[in-house]
Scaffold this active site. Structure first.
Site, mmCIF file in Angstrom:
data_model
loop_
_atom_site.group_PDB
_atom_site.id
_atom_site.type_symbol
_atom_site.label_atom_id
_atom_site.label_comp_id
_atom_site.label_asym_id
_atom_site.label_seq_id
_atom_site.Cartn_x
_atom_site.Cartn_y
_atom_site.Cartn_z
ATOM 1 N N GLU A 1 -32.198 -8.947 -5.538
ATOM 2 C CA GLU A 1 -30.901 -9.612 -5.337
ATOM 3 C C GLU A 1 -29.761 -8.735 -5.828
ATOM 4 O O GLU A 1 -29.029 -9.118 -6.738
ATOM 5 C CB GLU A 1 -30.861 -10.936 -6.111
ATOM 6 C CG GLU A 1 -32.004 -11.887 -5.858
ATOM 7 C CD GLU A 1 -32.064 -13.004 -6.904
ATOM 8 O OE1 GLU A 1 -31.377 -12.917 -7.943
ATOM 9 O OE2 GLU A 1 -32.807 -13.957 -6.677
ATOM 10 N N LYS B 1 -21.954 -13.254 -4.932
ATOM 11 C CA LYS B 1 -21.055 -13.550 -6.051
ATOM 12 C C LYS B 1 -20.076 -12.428 -6.429
ATOM 13 O O LYS B 1 -18.895 -12.694 -6.605
ATOM 14 C CB LYS B 1 -21.929 -13.962 -7.252
ATOM 15 C CG LYS B 1 -21.200 -14.310 -8.520
ATOM 16 C CD LYS B 1 -22.208 -14.693 -9.608
ATOM 17 C CE LYS B 1 -23.230 -13.600 -9.803
ATOM 18 N NZ LYS B 1 -24.206 -13.878 -10.859
ATOM 19 N N HIS C 1 -33.832 -12.339 -13.466
ATOM 20 C CA HIS C 1 -32.646 -11.478 -13.403
ATOM 21 C C HIS C 1 -32.420 -10.993 -14.821
ATOM 22 O O HIS C 1 -32.052 -11.766 -15.692
ATOM 23 C CB HIS C 1 -31.431 -12.242 -12.879
ATOM 24 C CG HIS C 1 -30.277 -11.349 -12.509
ATOM 25 N ND1 HIS C 1 -29.799 -10.383 -13.357
ATOM 26 C CD2 HIS C 1 -29.531 -11.261 -11.382
ATOM 27 C CE1 HIS C 1 -28.801 -9.744 -12.760
ATOM 28 N NE2 HIS C 1 -28.621 -10.250 -11.564
HETATM 29 C C1 LIG Z 1 -25.032 -12.483 -10.205
HETATM 30 C C2 LIG Z 1 -26.417 -12.569 -9.682
HETATM 31 C C3 LIG Z 1 -26.983 -11.488 -8.977
HETATM 32 C C4 LIG Z 1 -26.304 -10.152 -8.812
HETATM 33 O O1 LIG Z 1 -26.450 -9.428 -9.973
HETATM 34 P P1 LIG Z 1 -25.931 -7.899 -10.066
HETATM 35 O O2 LIG Z 1 -26.152 -7.565 -11.482
HETATM 36 O O3 LIG Z 1 -24.504 -7.916 -9.666
HETATM 37 O O4 LIG Z 1 -26.768 -7.100 -9.163
HETATM 38 C C5 LIG Z 1 -28.247 -11.652 -8.444
HETATM 39 N N1 LIG Z 1 -28.926 -12.804 -8.598
HETATM 40 C C6 LIG Z 1 -28.426 -13.867 -9.262
HETATM 41 C C7 LIG Z 1 -29.234 -15.094 -9.376
HETATM 42 C C8 LIG Z 1 -27.159 -13.768 -9.828
HETATM 43 O O5 LIG Z 1 -26.669 -14.812 -10.505
#
Ligand SMILES: *Cc1c(COP(=O)(O)O)cnc(C)c1O
Length: 403
Positions: free
Chosen positions: A271, A67, A195
């Site tokens: 992630e 993303k 997250h």
């Molecule tokens: C956006 C997102 C990430 C990446 O998050 P960062 O803060 O950029 O490391 C990881 N997992 C999910 C499900 C996300 O939506």
């Protein structure tokens, strides 16, 4: 930024000739070739960040979340590093699929999906999905033979700049009932995910979440429900912008300690998005015009809030921005974007030297959530992305991707 790998720049210096070349020279040369605005994507920075996070989280399988910077060069660079991938949309699936990423190295983490999203991912070969509610669980009844799930939990994170636990995730209290329902439906939930939010100020939320998940994993086993043997600790790993972040090794130390108390045999994955992508892009724009207004110089750039600097608005980020060169005195100035909208201001109080039309302005740490959310509002074209320090194509062939 490192002054290395001159030879891979489009204007390669002749063999045997070592040029004394400053970063400013190279930026100017790239702009001369590719025009402005320009985003310089340095694959060495991608490698460096991936390795730094892997060193800080040994044994954790790092799934790059596309993303923040869904660029093919980032994906191929990470493939060569042996990375895994976190996908959320069919567009992201198409990108990694086209680049030859082994679907066994991918997970699909969007908590809310249409049936077609699930089918697209399964057709590619992704078999791990994320759910956080009963409705989403029911969508997997037809795919119970092919799909395995992670249950996403929510741990609110008011100190993160972007609180991702507000929109998604079930409460830890709701988890046991969902796990029971999944078992009753014959759907395999193989683990937990969370997250805590992007650009986390401290590792406290990660630690709290890991501990809570460890408890749920133990309780689930004790309740005779199928074992949870995956824990996905999400993203959120911070980088330095105008404000410095905690060094990654320090940030991850308490997370490592929390992970150490997980039951034996639990596979841990993460992630990361921003941490890998942010330092990889240097944004270069040029002064289109200038005006003295109320005693302060306004410099109008060919990139702005509606373009590469969209993260100022969407991501609440303060990028380190400066003129490429500085001669003479600095004075309080305004850096504005090119569109006719008054919101299109990058910084309304920045110390800059006197700039002329055509002078270059450089934004650092512009890899994550920048070009990805840029628009072409007012018909100002998005910045061109040029990659440097990419691995040569033949080297990809020998990297084993089966994990
Ligand atoms: C956006 C997102 C990430 C990446 O998050 P960062 O803060 O950029 O490391 C990881 N997992 C999910 C499900 C996300 O939506």
């Amino acid at each position: 930024m490192a002054l290395n790998n001159l030879e891979v720049l489009p204007t390669a210096t002749p063999v045997g000739y070592v040029a004394v070349d400053t970063e400013a020279d190279r930026i100017r040369r790239l702009v001369a070739i590719h025009g402005s605005p320009l985003l310089i994507l340095d694959c060495d920075a991608v490698r460096r960040q991936y390795r730094a996070l892997q060193d800080a989280l040994p044994g954790v399988d790092l799934h790059y979340a596309l993303k923040p910077l869904p660029h093919p060069a980032v994906v191929t660079t990470l493939m060569a590093e042996g990375a895994w991938f976190d996908l959320a949309t069919t567009g992201e699936i198409e990108m990694v699929s086209g680049l030859g990423v082994d679907p066994a190295r991918t997970i699909h983490t969007h908590p809310i999906k249409r049936d077609s999203d699930i089918r697209d991912a399964l057709a590619y070969g992704t078999t791990t999905f994320v759910v956080d509610n009963i409705d989403e669980l029911h969508k997997f009844v037809p795919y119970a033979q092919n799909a395995e799930l992670l249950l996403r939990l929510s741990f609110r994170s008011p100190d993160a700049k972007v609180d991702l636990s507000k929109k998604f995730g079930c409460t830890p209290e709701a988890a046991p009932a969902l796990l029971k329902q999944a078992a009753a439906l014959g759907i395999r939930i193989k683990g937990l995910s969370f997250h805590v939010g992007s650009q986390a100020a401290s590792p406290a939320k990660h630690v709290e979440a890991v501990r809570a998940c460890a408890r749920i994993i133990t309780e689930t086993a004790n309740a005779g429900l199928p074992d949870l043997d995956v824990l996905d600790i999400g993203g959120g790993f911070p980088v330095d912008y105008q404000e410095e972040a905690m060094p990654i090794e320090l940030f991850c130390q308490p997370i490592r300690e929390a992970l150490a108390v997980l039951p034996q045999g639990v596979r841990v994955i993460a992630e990361p998005g921003r941490f890998i992508a942010a330092p990889a892009i240097t944004a270069v724009s040029s002064v289109m015009g200038k005006a003295l207004r109320d005693g302060r110089w306004w410099y109008y750039l060919d990139d702005g809030i509606y373009g590469s600097y969209s993260g100022i608005l969407f991501d609440h980020t303060h990028y380190p921005v400066d003129s490429l060169e500085f001669f003479g005195e600095r004075s309080p100035s305004v850096l504005a974007g090119p569109t006719c909208d008054s919101i299109d201001v990058i910084d309304d109080n920045i110390m800059l030297p006197a700039l002329e039309c055509g002078d270059l302005v450089v934004g650092r740490m512009m890899g994550a959530y920048t070009s990805a959310s840029a628009t072409e509002f007012n018909f100002f074209r998005k910045a061109t992305i040029v990659t440097i320090n990419e691995v040569v194509a033949e080297e990809f062939e020998v990297i084993p991707l089966v994990g």
